[in-house]
Design a protein around this motif. Structure first.
Motif, short mmCIF file in Angstrom:
data_model
loop_
_atom_site.label_atom_id
_atom_site.label_comp_id
_atom_site.label_asym_id
_atom_site.label_seq_id
_atom_site.Cartn_x
_atom_site.Cartn_y
_atom_site.Cartn_z
N LYS A 187 -7.21 10.69 -8.51
CA LYS A 187 -6.08 11.54 -8.20
C LYS A 187 -4.95 10.66 -7.68
N VAL A 188 -3.86 10.63 -8.42
CA VAL A 188 -2.80 9.66 -8.21
C VAL A 188 -1.62 10.28 -7.46
N ILE A 189 -1.23 9.63 -6.39
CA ILE A 189 0.02 9.92 -5.70
C ILE A 189 0.95 8.76 -6.03
N LEU A 190 2.09 9.05 -6.63
CA LEU A 190 2.95 8.02 -7.19
C LEU A 190 4.21 7.82 -6.36
N PHE A 191 4.44 6.57 -5.97
CA PHE A 191 5.75 6.13 -5.47
C PHE A 191 6.32 5.21 -6.53
N LEU A 192 7.49 5.56 -7.07
CA LEU A 192 8.09 4.76 -8.13
C LEU A 192 9.55 4.53 -7.78
N GLY A 193 9.91 3.27 -7.61
CA GLY A 193 11.28 2.95 -7.27
C GLY A 193 11.41 1.51 -6.83
N ARG A 194 12.64 1.11 -6.57
CA ARG A 194 12.90 -0.25 -6.11
C ARG A 194 12.27 -0.45 -4.73
N LEU A 195 11.62 -1.59 -4.55
CA LEU A 195 11.02 -1.90 -3.25
C LEU A 195 12.10 -2.45 -2.33
N HIS A 196 12.62 -1.55 -1.52
CA HIS A 196 13.71 -1.86 -0.59
C HIS A 196 13.44 -1.06 0.68
N PRO A 197 13.80 -1.60 1.85
CA PRO A 197 13.53 -0.87 3.09
C PRO A 197 14.04 0.56 3.11
N LYS A 198 15.14 0.85 2.42
CA LYS A 198 15.68 2.21 2.47
C LYS A 198 14.74 3.22 1.81
N LYS A 199 13.85 2.75 0.92
CA LYS A 199 12.91 3.66 0.28
C LYS A 199 11.77 4.08 1.21
N ASN A 200 11.61 3.32 2.32
CA ASN A 200 10.70 3.73 3.40
C ASN A 200 9.23 3.77 2.97
N ALA A 201 8.85 2.87 2.08
CA ALA A 201 7.45 2.85 1.63
C ALA A 201 6.50 2.47 2.76
N ASP A 202 6.98 1.74 3.78
CA ASP A 202 6.10 1.39 4.89
C ASP A 202 5.67 2.62 5.68
N ASP A 227 10.23 -10.38 0.21
CA ASP A 227 9.72 -10.33 1.57
C ASP A 227 9.23 -8.94 1.93
N TYR A 228 9.98 -7.93 1.51
CA TYR A 228 9.59 -6.56 1.82
C TYR A 228 8.32 -6.18 1.06
N ALA A 229 8.23 -6.56 -0.21
CA ALA A 229 7.03 -6.26 -1.00
C ALA A 229 5.80 -6.91 -0.39
N ASN A 230 5.93 -8.16 0.05
CA ASN A 230 4.80 -8.86 0.67
C ASN A 230 4.41 -8.19 1.99
N ARG A 231 5.41 -7.70 2.71
CA ARG A 231 5.13 -7.02 3.98
C ARG A 231 4.33 -5.73 3.74
N LEU A 232 4.68 -5.02 2.67
CA LEU A 232 3.94 -3.80 2.34
C LEU A 232 2.49 -4.12 1.98
N LYS A 233 2.29 -5.17 1.19
CA LYS A 233 0.93 -5.54 0.78
C LYS A 233 0.10 -5.99 1.98
N GLN A 234 0.72 -6.73 2.89
CA GLN A 234 0.02 -7.16 4.10
C GLN A 234 -0.33 -5.96 4.98
N MET A 235 0.54 -5.00 5.02
CA MET A 235 0.29 -3.78 5.79
C MET A 235 -0.93 -3.04 5.24
N VAL A 236 -1.03 -2.95 3.92
CA VAL A 236 -2.17 -2.30 3.29
C VAL A 236 -3.46 -3.05 3.63
N GLU A 237 -3.42 -4.37 3.56
CA GLU A 237 -4.59 -5.18 3.88
C GLU A 237 -5.02 -4.97 5.34
#
Length: 398
Positions: free
Chosen positions: A203-218, A244-254
């Motif tokens: 069951k997929v929940i999709l976030f699709l967009g530019r990885l930028h702090p304004k998108k608030n993916a964190d 840098d933001y993309a790496n921060r998100l991946k580290q957060m998941v880890e």
């Protein structure tokens, strides 16, 4: 009528404006509006409907972050005479300044389309250093660019009202631009790239967009972690952007220990994007600020229900029962635990939004209003512009 659109980048991963410009320009050809697009740097448009001969690029120079190109002005001087008007998309970068000056020299009218970059969050909400730079740039250049424009385009009334509070735009003609997407996407059972296939039963929940702090993916990842959903629910994050933001998100998941249920796909487009929209249970967008939210409309037209923040301005066009959620982690956790997993609610939500939005924002209807609006902007005396545009704007925004 022949119009030139100038954008900082011709990479689809740069964001929604280039996608909308190409789609609308392609459809508007049937109504007598001929458009070409100019940008800086490499061209990366996997699904360009306009035709490669109508896309023009000039190489980037230094500083590339400012989208400076020493060949931009020569290109404009050699080609501006072919156009009845120019639309400058975006702000704070060299192409806007150079284009405005060259249009003034060539006596070709131009319009500005800030795409949310003139709102208070975009100017003052990203730290003191960026706020100081943009304030100084406004005083030195950007206010002259806007001041010399035939008009300034906004995608929503809310964007227009908020932009006026940032620096003041009382002397500039403001126009709501028609905006939309294809309302009849092709059903897609599998992606073009086999790496994007989502296994059966997931069951997929999709976030699709530019990885930028304004998108608030964190914040989205934080809420996902706290919701503690069953193991068959997976968060798919599709997009590229600031490293840098993309790496921060991946580290957060880890750190949160849920890497098995959170997947980063990178940039997707075309059939891959359509597949993900049609495969997902929900599309989520918890942005701090979106002047429109084109991906929200794309998701809905593909039959995917949406849950978005109340700072995504298309939210005001959604049904009153839609999932428009405050920018609070607890509110998103509550949605994930109590409503996201309800299949009947999922189907009802997308039905209500489709019935409300598709008739108004389908590109098949919007394209004529887009063509009419740009034709009027560049063929009407500035003092009579609002009067001439009123019937078009009523059709586009009813």
């Amino acid at each position: 009528m022949r119009v030139l659109h100038v954008l900082p980048s011709l990479k689809q991963s740069y964001g929604g404006p280039i996608r909308a410009v190409l789609d609308l320009s392609s459809r508007a050809q049937a109504y007598g509006l001929q458009s070409e697009v100019l940008g800086c740097g490499a061209v990366s448009m996997p699904d360009n409907p306009l035709g490669s001969d109508l896309l023009h690029s000039v190489p980037l120079g230094f500083p590339s972050g400012y989208c400076y190109s020493p060949q931009l002005r020569p290109w404009l001087r050699a080609n501006l005479h072919r156009f009845d008007g120019v639309v400058i998309h975006g702000m704070w970068l060299y192409p806007g300044w150079a284009t405005a000056q060259e249009c003034a020299y060539a006596e070709v009218p131009y319009a500005c389309f800030p795409h949310g970059m003139l709102e208070r969050w975009a100017v003052f909400g990203q730290g003191i250093w960026k706020a100081l730079k943009k304030t100084a740039y406004w005083q030195l250049r950007e206010r002259n660019i806007v001041g010399g424009a035939r008009c300034i385009f906004f995608t929503t009334r809310r964007e227009q009202d908020l932009a006026r509070l940032t620096f003041g735009l009382s002397s500039v003609q403001a126009i709501l631009a028609p905006y939309g997407v294809d309302s009849a996407p092709v059903p897609t059972s599998e992606p073009a790239n086999s790496e994007f296939v989502q296994p059966e039963g997931r069951k997929v929940i999709l976030f699709l967009g530019r990885l930028h702090p304004k998108k608030n993916a964190d914040m989205l990842i934080e809420a996902w972690t706290k919701a503690q959903l069953p193991s068959d629910w997976h968060l798919v994050i599709a997009g590229s952007g600031e490293l840098d933001y993309a790496n921060r998100l991946k580290q957060m998941v880890e750190r949160n220990g849920n890497s098995g249920n959170v997947h980063f796909l990178g940039f997707v487009a075309g059939r891959d994007k359509t597949y993900l929209f049609q495969r997902a249970e929900w599309f989520v967008l918890p942005s701090f600020q979106e002047n429109f939210g084109l991906t929200v409309l794309e998701a809905i037209t593909n039959g995917c229900p949406v849950a978005i923040s109340d700072q995504v301005f298309i939210s005001e066009a959604l049904h009153e029962k839609s999932e428009v959620i405050p920018l609070k982690v607890e509110a998103w956790v509550d949605f994930m635990r109590n409503r996201m997993t309800d299949d009947a609610w999922r189907q009802e939500t997308v039905r209500l939004d489709r019935e409300l939005l598709v008739p108004k924002m389908a590109i098949e209807h919007i394209a004529k209003s887009w063509a009419d609006t740009l034709t009027q902007v560049f063929s009407t005396e500035p003092s009579r512009l609002q009067e001439a545009l009123t019937p078009t704007l009523l059709r586009a925004n009813d």
